[in-house]
Design an enzyme around this catalytic site. Structure first.
Site, mmCIF file in Angstrom:
data_model
loop_
_atom_site.group_PDB
_atom_site.id
_atom_site.type_symbol
_atom_site.label_atom_id
_atom_site.label_comp_id
_atom_site.label_asym_id
_atom_site.label_seq_id
_atom_site.Cartn_x
_atom_site.Cartn_y
_atom_site.Cartn_z
ATOM 1 C CG LEU A 1 -1.725 1.284 1.471
ATOM 2 C CD1 LEU A 1 -2.784 1.460 0.373
ATOM 3 C CD2 LEU A 1 -2.387 1.272 2.852
ATOM 4 C CB SER A 2 0.928 4.264 0.372
ATOM 5 O OG SER A 2 1.357 5.591 0.284
ATOM 6 C CB ALA A 3 5.754 4.135 0.949
ATOM 7 C CG HIS B 1 -3.341 7.345 0.265
ATOM 8 N ND1 HIS B 1 -2.827 6.975 -0.963
ATOM 9 C CD2 HIS B 1 -2.332 7.154 1.164
ATOM 10 C CE1 HIS B 1 -1.571 6.587 -0.815
ATOM 11 N NE2 HIS B 1 -1.251 6.671 0.472
#
Length: 277
Positions: A111-113, A244
């Site tokens: 997820l994300s980074a 997000h």
């Protein structure tokens, strides 16, 4: 492991693993502001692993390497991104040495980074993964420093074509599932489009017609497959109304939206399909 990156990892094993049994492995990479335990709670991946019988590895970023707990996926200029990818691969190797994991059935998701690091792993070590799942992340080649990472997250940078940047990638290209919310204000959904189109170009795949899906009262989504003949090279899932956050995650956890379609189930189903090839 100090300021080099990952400090430790957690592993979930299903019960009653038999002698000689070789289980698939799902590697889960948390996002900024998360740790391994929180990410496991958010995604519910352990419950799924218990039912479907696979192992889950949760590497955890060292706060000395990044105070927010972010993987340094962007820092290719100073080699931190490459170094952290190597540490994660080393953890995967350690799990495979137990003899209960099938090293030929490994998928990585984040997820994300964590999604950005998952994609970096897949492009640096394509032969080690059958599938990669990018949830709300930035694909490789979009940034090389903290400053350029911000522009990439906002969708203001162009991705380097995988065909030109990494010729060995094509020979062992893992399939990509990119999941992104239409209301993500942290990482632009343009990144998911860039990733799937780059994967498709590298694999000689073409987009099919988008399919609208909705289960009960969950957010609807549009699913687009990029195929080369009968093989799925990439799949793009655009989730309406998702910010997000991990789609379908636990409501009590940060960066988690219980109203979204279940990203963990999608990730496992996608990986399972690739393991069959």
């Amino acid at each position: 492991m100090g300021a080099m990156g990952m400090r430790h990892y957690r592993v979930y094993w299903p019960e009653n693993v038999q002698v000689g049994e070789r289980l698939p492995l799902m590697v889960m990479l948390h996002g900024c502001g998360q740790d391994a335990q929180g990410f496991a709670a958010s995604t519910g991946m352990n419950r799924l692993a218990a039912r479907e019988r696979f192992v889950v590895l949760y590497p955890e970023q060292d706060r000395l390497a990044n105070p927010q707990g972010c993987w340094n996926w962007f820092d290719t200029d100073h080699g931190r991104a490459q170094g952290e990818a190597a540490l994660i691969l080393n953890a995967i190797d350690q799990i495979c040495l137990t003899g209960s994991v099938d090293r030929h059935r490994v998928a990585v998701a984040g997820l994300s980074a964590g999604a950005s690091m998952a994609a970096l792993l897949a492009t640096r070590y394509p032969g080690r993964f059958k599938a990669v799942v990018m949830h709300s992340g930035v694909p490789p080649g979009m940034a090389h420093s903290a400053a350029s990472a911000l522009g990439a997250m906002q969708g203001h940078r162009t991705m380097t074509p995988l065909r030109a940047a990494a010729p060995p990638f094509r020979a062992a290209q893992p399939a990509l599932l990119a999941i992104h919310g239409t209301l993500d204000r942290v990482v632009s959904a343009d990144n998911a489009h860039a990733a799937t189109h780059a994967w498709a170009a590298a694999g000689g795949a073409h987009a099919g017609a988008g399919r609208r899906l909705q289960r009960g009262q969950r957010h609807a989504c549009t699913v687009t497959d990029f195929k080369q003949r009968d093989s799925t090279v990439a799949t793009l899932v655009e989730v309406d109304g998702l910010g997000h956050a991990w789609s379908g995650g636990a409501a009590s956890q940060p960066f988690s939206d219980a109203l979204g379609p279940d990203a963990s189930r999608m990730a496992w189903a996608f990986a399972l399909k690739q393991f069959a090839h």
